[in-house]
Design a protein around this motif. Structure first.
Motif, PDB file in Angstrom:
ATOM      1  N   ARG A  73      22.863  42.496  95.318  1.00 44.39           N
ATOM      2  CA  ARG A  73      22.697  42.065  93.918  1.00 44.39           C
ATOM      3  C   ARG A  73      21.831  43.054  93.142  1.00 44.39           C
ATOM      4  O   ARG A  73      22.129  43.394  91.984  1.00 44.39           O
ATOM      5  CB  ARG A  73      22.087  40.664  93.883  1.00 44.39           C
ATOM      6  CG  ARG A  73      23.074  39.548  94.176  1.00 44.39           C
ATOM      7  CD  ARG A  73      22.492  38.199  93.819  1.00 44.39           C
ATOM      8  NE  ARG A  73      21.367  37.846  94.666  1.00 44.39           N
ATOM      9  CZ  ARG A  73      21.455  37.192  95.809  1.00 44.39           C
ATOM     10  NH1 ARG A  73      22.642  36.817  96.265  1.00 44.39           N
ATOM     11  NH2 ARG A  73      20.381  36.896  96.514  1.00 44.39           N
ATOM     12  N   GLU A  74      20.753  43.520  93.794  1.00 44.44           N
ATOM     13  CA  GLU A  74      19.901  44.507  93.113  1.00 44.44           C
ATOM     14  C   GLU A  74      20.664  45.807  92.872  1.00 44.44           C
ATOM     15  O   GLU A  74      20.537  46.421  91.798  1.00 44.44           O
ATOM     16  CB  GLU A  74      18.650  44.761  93.963  1.00 44.44           C
ATOM     17  CG  GLU A  74      17.709  43.562  94.038  1.00 44.44           C
ATOM     18  CD  GLU A  74      16.551  43.811  94.977  1.00 44.44           C
ATOM     19  OE1 GLU A  74      16.529  44.894  95.614  1.00 44.44           O
ATOM     20  OE2 GLU A  74      15.658  42.941  95.075  1.00 44.44           O
ATOM     21  N   LEU A  79      23.053  45.281  89.930  1.00 42.42           N
ATOM     22  CA  LEU A  79      22.375  45.345  88.629  1.00 42.42           C
ATOM     23  C   LEU A  79      21.978  46.775  88.298  1.00 42.42           C
ATOM     24  O   LEU A  79      22.132  47.228  87.152  1.00 42.42           O
ATOM     25  CB  LEU A  79      21.143  44.426  88.648  1.00 42.42           C
ATOM     26  CG  LEU A  79      21.444  42.921  88.751  1.00 42.42           C
ATOM     27  CD1 LEU A  79      20.145  42.133  88.862  1.00 42.42           C
ATOM     28  CD2 LEU A  79      22.245  42.448  87.550  1.00 42.42           C
TER      29      LEU A  79
END
Length: 457
Positions: A143-144, A147
């Motif tokens: 997820r990081e 992003l």
């Protein structure tokens, strides 16, 4: 739109990788749990519940071990390293994702696990599982990364948009502005060329070449209009004056007939001029009516030369034909137009190419094959005389319409012969050159040979 496309594409790629990674990890966990259950089931068959409890108790104390829990049919704890699980899990055999509390009391909150519940003979329940915290940490990393990647793509897309706006669209706007000035009537405007050889530079160069050609055509049209107004004014005035003179002075039918004959002769000359202009215009527009067909340019040259032998003998300028009997020059084009061009060259040689010394007066017509710089075979046909020739500085102007050099102004003609020849040669994809024959002039027509007809021959 490009930003949205790139962001969606980047998100899809990273999401697809994350989903596949999660599937691989889940499959590995399931395989590990299934292998342990098969081993524990075998131990149960060999030694019963006591042996199974002993083995699980030993494994549960090992670091990094799997999750184990063994209970009675009533749910009473027998052994394991799991303190608690949801009560309904033990009543549902199979693989489940659930929450548990570690048996060592190190953590107060529940953790997520993948567990396989197995019912043993006698009603005993056995739970074997694996903690999926690493999978959750991997999801967090992905997820990081997602992003971060979307942010980087957004920044790069914005920079790319700024670059396109500043560099590409700015040049497009400049081209648009230049075309507006050209449409407003300024044909001298040209598109700017950056010099880096990209697509816009190639477009600008082609458009500039097109504008140069349009400018040449417009200049040629203006010159033709001026020449027509200047050179045709004299014969039209002469025609009118002779008609007026006949009305004033003619008294007998014979005098009127002579006046009419003279008028018809002048009119025929004017019609020939306009027909030549029309032919040149059609050739330059690529609108010569007869379709292209294969023909032998060498045979055409022989035929035209033979037609002019009688006229040349009368002018005491014999024609020399230097064309090998077995030479064939297959050309794909219009035989009549090429023949007319050759006839114009021979006619010009008879009119303007005769020397003062009659002993040197002769016209040489040659035809041969040559290779151009690109390796193509060409048909080279030349007409040479021994007259005064054309100075090198005037040769380009001699190909223009209505061009009349000083040495030929006292002789009949309107200056359209070489223009017509040049138009015919251009229509056939060839070149026309005026060369020094030392003395005299040599006019050389170069036409591309037809590869298909050459193979057939």
């Amino acid at each position: 739109m490009y930003l949205l496309v790139f962001v969606l594409f980047a998100g899809f790629i990273i999401g697809y990788v994350a989903w596949n990674t999660r599937q691989v990890i889940d499959n590995q966990i399931r395989d590990t749990i299934a292998a342990e259950i098969r081993g524990l089931e075998e131990q149960y068959r060999v030694g019963g519940i006591r042996r199974l409890v002993s083995i699980i108790d030993r494994r549960a104390r090992e670091p990094g071990a799997s999750l184990y829990l063994v209970t009675t049919f009533a749910g009473e704890y027998l052994t394991g390293n799991v303190d608690s699980v949801p009560l309904d899990i033990l009543d549902r055999p199979g693989v489940h994702e659930t929450f548990y509390s570690p048996g060592d009391g190190t953590e107060a909150h529940a953790r997520e696990a993948m567990a396989h519940v197995f019912v043993l003979p006698g009603g005993f329940r056995m739970l074997v599982g694996r903690d999926v915290g690493e999978r959750e940490r991997l999801d967090q990393v992905i997820r990081e990364a997602l992003l971060l990647s979307l942010g980087l793509v957004t920044v790069l897309a914005c920079l790319g948009g700024w670059f396109i706006t500043r560099r590409v669209l700015k040049r497009v706007d400049a081209m648009t502005e230049t075309t507006r000035t050209i449409m407003a009537g300024d044909l001298g405007g040209r598109l700017a060329v950056a010099g880096n050889g990209d697509e816009l530079d190639r477009l600008a160069l082609n458009l500039n070449a097109m504008l140069d050609r349009i400018g040449e055509l417009m200049t040629g049209m203006k010159e033709v209009s001026d020449n027509i107004a200047h050179d045709l004014k004299t014969p039209l005035t002469r025609l009118r004056n002779r008609a007026e003179e006949a009305l004033r002075t003619a008294t007998t039918p014979e005098e009127y007939a002579r006046a009419l004959d003279t008028t018809i002769e002048e009119s025929d000359n004017l019609i020939r001029v306009f027909n030549a202009l029309l032919t040149i215009a059609r050739l330059e527009a690529g609108d010569a009516a007869p379709a292209a067909a294969p023909f032998d340019a060498a045979e055409t040259a022989r035929s035209v030369a033979e037609l002019y032998e009688a006229a040349a003998d009368e002018a005491h300028a014999p024609v020399t034909i230097d064309i090998a009997p077995d030479l064939a020059l297959p050309v794909n084009g219009n035989r009549e137009l090429v023949g007319q061009a050759l006839a114009n060259l021979i006619d010009n040689a008879l009119k303007y190419g005769l020397p003062e010394d009659a002993d040197d007066a002769h016209i040489a017509i040659t035809a041969r094959r040559e290779h151009d710089g690109g390796g193509r075979e060409m048909a080279v046909i030349s007409v040479a005389d021994h007259g005064p020739g054309i100075p090198e500085s005037d040769r380009a102007r001699a190909l223009e319409r209505f061009a009349r050099l000083e040495s030929s102004r006292t002789k009949p003609g309107f200056g359209l012969g070489l223009s017509l020849v040049a138009a015919v040669v251009r229509m056939h994809g060839g070149t026309l050159s005026l060369e020094d024959n030392a003395p005299g002039l040599r006019v050389v027509m170069t036409l591309p040979l037809s590869p298909e007809q050459e193979a057939t021959a």
